[in-house]
Design a protein around this motif. Structure first.
Motif, PDB file in Angstrom:
ATOM      1  N   ALA A  14      32.606  58.068  42.568  1.00  0.00           N
ATOM      2  CA  ALA A  14      32.647  56.633  42.369  1.00  0.00           C
ATOM      3  C   ALA A  14      33.053  55.886  43.292  1.00  0.00           C
ATOM      4  N   GLU A  15      32.401  54.518  43.366  1.00  0.00           N
ATOM      5  CA  GLU A  15      32.792  53.391  44.395  1.00  0.00           C
ATOM      6  C   GLU A  15      33.350  52.148  43.708  1.00  0.00           C
ATOM      7  N   PHE A  16      34.279  51.701  44.489  1.00  0.00           N
ATOM      8  CA  PHE A  16      34.921  50.659  43.925  1.00  0.00           C
ATOM      9  C   PHE A  16      35.364  49.647  45.129  1.00  0.00           C
ATOM     10  N   SER A  17      35.588  48.697  44.873  1.00  0.00           N
ATOM     11  CA  SER A  17      36.206  47.551  46.077  1.00  0.00           C
ATOM     12  C   SER A  17      37.336  47.101  45.530  1.00  0.00           C
ATOM     13  N   LEU A  18      38.464  46.531  46.445  1.00  0.00           N
ATOM     14  CA  LEU A  18      39.363  45.787  45.931  1.00  0.00           C
ATOM     15  C   LEU A  18      39.512  44.452  46.837  1.00  0.00           C
ATOM     16  N   LEU A  19      39.648  43.462  45.951  1.00  0.00           N
ATOM     17  CA  LEU A  19      39.926  42.269  46.388  1.00  0.00           C
ATOM     18  C   LEU A  19      41.395  41.418  46.348  1.00  0.00           C
ATOM     19  N   ILE A  20      41.795  40.873  47.347  1.00  0.00           N
ATOM     20  CA  ILE A  20      42.857  40.268  47.273  1.00  0.00           C
ATOM     21  C   ILE A  20      42.620  38.561  47.513  1.00  0.00           C
ATOM     22  N   ASP A  21      43.045  37.860  46.338  1.00  0.00           N
ATOM     23  CA  ASP A  21      42.360  36.495  46.333  1.00  0.00           C
ATOM     24  C   ASP A  21      40.947  36.168  46.494  1.00  0.00           C
ATOM     25  N   GLY A  22      40.072  37.169  46.165  1.00  0.00           N
ATOM     26  CA  GLY A  22      38.683  37.010  46.304  1.00  0.00           C
ATOM     27  C   GLY A  22      38.105  37.594  47.481  1.00  0.00           C
ATOM     28  N   LYS A  23      39.052  37.968  48.371  1.00  0.00           N
ATOM     29  CA  LYS A  23      38.576  38.599  49.696  1.00  0.00           C
ATOM     30  C   LYS A  23      38.694  39.871  49.857  1.00  0.00           C
ATOM     31  N   PRO A  24      37.827  40.865  50.682  1.00  0.00           N
ATOM     32  CA  PRO A  24      38.101  42.250  50.619  1.00  0.00           C
ATOM     33  C   PRO A  24      39.585  42.617  51.143  1.00  0.00           C
ATOM     34  N   ALA A  25      40.367  43.554  50.370  1.00  0.00           N
ATOM     35  CA  ALA A  25      41.399  44.020  50.567  1.00  0.00           C
ATOM     36  C   ALA A  25      41.345  45.163  51.543  1.00  0.00           C
ATOM     37  N   LYS A  26      41.550  44.759  52.918  1.00  0.00           N
ATOM     38  CA  LYS A  26      41.292  45.891  53.848  1.00  0.00           C
ATOM     39  C   LYS A  26      42.568  46.858  54.087  1.00  0.00           C
ATOM     40  N   ASN A  27      42.162  48.323  54.356  1.00  0.00           N
ATOM     41  CA  ASN A  27      43.159  49.201  54.644  1.00  0.00           C
ATOM     42  C   ASN A  27      44.262  49.309  53.824  1.00  0.00           C
TER      43      ASN A  27
ATOM     44  N   THR B 299      38.398  37.409  39.142  1.00  0.00           N
ATOM     45  CA  THR B 299      38.943  35.869  38.679  1.00  0.00           C
ATOM     46  C   THR B 299      39.403  35.432  40.170  1.00  0.00           C
ATOM     47  N   ASN B 300      39.538  36.367  41.204  1.00  0.00           N
ATOM     48  CA  ASN B 300      39.761  35.766  42.558  1.00  0.00           C
ATOM     49  C   ASN B 300      41.226  35.173  42.636  1.00  0.00           C
ATOM     50  N   GLN B 301      42.292  35.698  42.018  1.00  0.00           N
ATOM     51  CA  GLN B 301      43.646  35.252  42.011  1.00  0.00           C
ATOM     52  C   GLN B 301      44.281  36.927  42.050  1.00  0.00           C
ATOM     53  N   GLY B 302      45.018  37.106  42.887  1.00  0.00           N
ATOM     54  CA  GLY B 302      45.842  38.413  43.114  1.00  0.00           C
ATOM     55  C   GLY B 302      45.109  39.371  43.479  1.00  0.00           C
ATOM     56  N   LEU B 303      45.574  40.764  43.292  1.00  0.00           N
ATOM     57  CA  LEU B 303      44.663  42.010  43.624  1.00  0.00           C
ATOM     58  C   LEU B 303      43.922  42.420  42.395  1.00  0.00           C
ATOM     59  N   GLU B 304      42.558  42.802  42.688  1.00  0.00           N
ATOM     60  CA  GLU B 304      41.719  42.895  41.696  1.00  0.00           C
ATOM     61  C   GLU B 304      40.611  44.066  41.906  1.00  0.00           C
ATOM     62  N   LEU B 305      40.320  44.735  41.214  1.00  0.00           N
ATOM     63  CA  LEU B 305      39.170  45.977  41.451  1.00  0.00           C
ATOM     64  C   LEU B 305      37.767  45.296  41.118  1.00  0.00           C
ATOM     65  N   VAL B 306      37.056  45.346  41.815  1.00  0.00           N
ATOM     66  CA  VAL B 306      35.396  45.130  41.591  1.00  0.00           C
ATOM     67  C   VAL B 306      34.937  46.447  41.592  1.00  0.00           C
ATOM     68  N   PRO B 307      34.552  46.908  40.414  1.00  0.00           N
ATOM     69  CA  PRO B 307      33.796  48.210  40.459  1.00  0.00           C
ATOM     70  C   PRO B 307      32.516  48.109  40.984  1.00  0.00           C
ATOM     71  N   ILE B 308      31.824  49.039  41.609  1.00  0.00           N
ATOM     72  CA  ILE B 308      30.715  49.134  42.086  1.00  0.00           C
ATOM     73  C   ILE B 308      29.947  50.224  41.280  1.00  0.00           C
ATOM     74  N   THR B 309      30.402  51.473  41.080  1.00  0.00           N
ATOM     75  CA  THR B 309      30.292  52.311  40.045  1.00  0.00           C
ATOM     76  C   THR B 309      30.904  51.777  38.742  1.00  0.00           C
ATOM     77  N   HIS B 310      30.034  51.661  37.572  1.00  0.00           N
ATOM     78  CA  HIS B 310      30.615  51.140  36.463  1.00  0.00           C
ATOM     79  C   HIS B 310      31.770  51.860  35.790  1.00  0.00           C
TER      80      HIS B 310
ATOM     81  N   SER C 115      46.668  47.893  38.755  1.00  0.00           N
ATOM     82  CA  SER C 115      46.449  49.144  38.049  1.00  0.00           C
ATOM     83  C   SER C 115      45.441  49.176  36.785  1.00  0.00           C
ATOM     84  N   ALA C 116      44.743  50.332  36.909  1.00  0.00           N
ATOM     85  CA  ALA C 116      43.782  50.348  36.002  1.00  0.00           C
ATOM     86  C   ALA C 116      43.654  51.788  35.350  1.00  0.00           C
ATOM     87  N   THR C 117      43.686  52.127  33.972  1.00  0.00           N
ATOM     88  CA  THR C 117      43.399  53.261  33.178  1.00  0.00           C
ATOM     89  C   THR C 117      41.971  53.486  33.301  1.00  0.00           C
ATOM     90  N   LEU C 118      41.394  54.540  33.782  1.00  0.00           N
ATOM     91  CA  LEU C 118      40.397  54.758  33.795  1.00  0.00           C
ATOM     92  C   LEU C 118      39.874  56.168  33.393  1.00  0.00           C
TER      93      LEU C 118
END
Lengths: 291, 170
Positions: free
Chosen positions: A207-220, A186-197, A283-286
């Motif tokens: 498994a590979e994932f990325s995290l976004l903060i307001d739609g931008k990469p959440a680095k480090n 949604t590009n609001q807040g901290l979000e997980l964008v799964p690369i591996t489903h 947070s996510a339950t996987l």
């Protein structure tokens, strides 16, 4: 824990970033991979220390069950906020309703009928301001929307600190073939964008994932991944990762089971007024399956 | 009996000279358990990197009303991941009823799908079994395609599967 304090803690834990030391709020679906045409899941939602056990309070969700009456507080009324909104997104992107909601002493439960084939996302997202200040040396707190701040918090309050808080809790369920429509951020807040489903996770695989903060990469950013079932072992088994410059991280799942993934970020940079601090948590339950 | 055998032989000889055969025998063991349900079984071909090549058979409760028997297909978890979840079930020539204990024979010929279009290479015949209130077991039997000379391979199951054997004839 005194009842009033317990209910305050519940209100806090739902809104505030979920730190690794504090109680954790989570949802756990009865299954994440389903076959057949008439698929249902039932979901537990709770706040607890241990994963995934019901030992503290139920997670209150708008429109699900009848909340147990909060005990009448002595003295200052406990800070309450409305229950969080649960969003269930179907594979076609539409929102669907939970059924058979119930709130017990320790957990909330609800069912979801999976009429469509594909991947569903269950999300509880909260966004708002948290203000803390002192009123004649007494600590005061308020949570709500930015537009309501002025009516609830004195402008000249002593030691006023206003935090913009975004929290998001998710889990994923797939009937039939995994799809990716619900994985869009949604590009609001901290979000997980799964690369591996997130419903294609297997023990021994990476498994590979990325995290976004307001739609931008959440680095480090630190990411904690905790396996469930700690009642039956001495170690937490926690896996610690850090996102790279693209906000990506990867994890090789040691064993099959349910995992709780958590990350949070605090910043005083680029914070929109009236807030002077920004907090965001995810947070996510996987579920990781046996190969 | 002899007449029948001769007739079969004649049929075999009459087939195209280049038709190779793959014969598979899957043994479902007789189990002495309090509650027994016939296992769900998937049989498929995998490439040497264990990627899915073709489905041969999936035996499940096809007779239940409203396709309710499909609910447990995900318990054939390797097959479900590699193929089942992509399929619109039932699949002609693949979907079948659950089978009783005993040895079950499957026959495939190079002049018909799926062997007809099978690219040369190393493969596995994979058999996965999952039984209600029971266990799950998976066996792989390797073979090379196309068939150069008669060959036989087998794997031995421990719980849900007995012997899985394949016979290759050029």
């Amino acid at each position: 824990m005194k009842p009033a304090f317990k209910w305050t803690a519940l209100a806090l834990v739902i809104c505030l970033p979920l730190s690794a030391q504090a109680h954790r709020a989570w949802m756990q679906p009865s299954a994440t991979v389903l076959s057949g045409d008439d698929s249902w899941i039932t979901v537990d939602a709770a706040v607890s220390n241990d994963l995934f056990y019901f030992e503290h309070v139920p997670l209150l969700l708008e429109g699900i069950g009848t909340p147990l009456q909060a005990p009448a507080a002595s003295g200052q009324a406990p800070m309450r906020r409305p229950p969080s909104q649960l969003q269930i997104i179907a594979p076609d992107g539409s929102s669907i309703a939970a059924e058979n909601g119930n709130i017990g002493h320790y957990r909330t439960t609800f069912d979801v009928q999976l009429k469509q084939k594909g991947t569903y996302k269950l999300a509880v997202a909260n966004s708002g301001l948290l203000a803390t200040w002192k009123d004649k040396d007494q600590p005061r707190r308020w949570m709500g929307k930015a537009s309501e701040l002025a009516n609830n918090v004195p402008a000249n309050a002593a030691d006023l600190k206003v935090t913009q808080s975004d929290s998001r809790m998710e889990t994923f369920v797939t009937s039939g073939n995994p799809t990716r429509t619900v994985l869009k951020p949604t590009n609001q807040g901290l979000e997980l964008v799964p690369i591996t489903h997130p419903n294609d996770l297997f023990a021994g695989e990476t498994a590979e994932f990325s995290l976004l903060i307001d739609g931008k990469p959440a680095k480090n950013l630190e990411v904690n991944i905790t396996p469930g079932g700690n009642r039956y072992r001495s170690e937490t088994g926690e896996i610690e990762r850090k996102t790279d410059e693209q906000g990506k991280f990867s994890v090789t799942w040691p064993v099959a089971g349910m995992y709780w993934l958590q990350a949070e970020t605090t910043s005083t940079q680029g914070v929109a007024k009236p807030a002077n601090e920004r907090r965001a948590s995810y947070s996510a339950t996987l579920e990781v399956l046996a190969p | 009996m002899r007449k029948h055998l001769l007739f079969s032989l004649a049929l075999l000889l009459a087939g195209p000279a280049f038709a190779a055969n793959l014969d598979i025998s899957v043994e479902i063991p007789r189990l002495d358990v309090a509650e027994y349900h016939r296992p769900y079984i998937a049989i498929w071909l995998e490439k040497s990197d264990q990627s899915h090549a073709a489905d041969l058979a999936v035996w499940y409760d096809v007779k239940m009303a409203d396709k309710k028997g499909e609910k447990w297909l995900k318990d054939l978890r390797q097959w479900w991941r590699k193929s089942g979840r992509n399929l619109e079930l039932p699949v002609d020539g693949v979907s079948g009823a659950t089978q009783a204990a005993g040895a079950h024979k499957l026959h495939y010929s190079s002049d018909k799908a799926p062997l007809k279009d099978l690219a040369p290479g190393n493969y596995f015949v994979v058999v996965e079994a999952a039984r209600e209130v029971g266990e799950r077991e998976l066996l792989r039997v390797p073979f090379t395609w196309p068939v150069q000379q008669p060959a036989q391979q087998q794997a031995q199951g421990k719980q849900e599967l007995g012997t899985v054997s394949i016979q290759l004839k050029p």
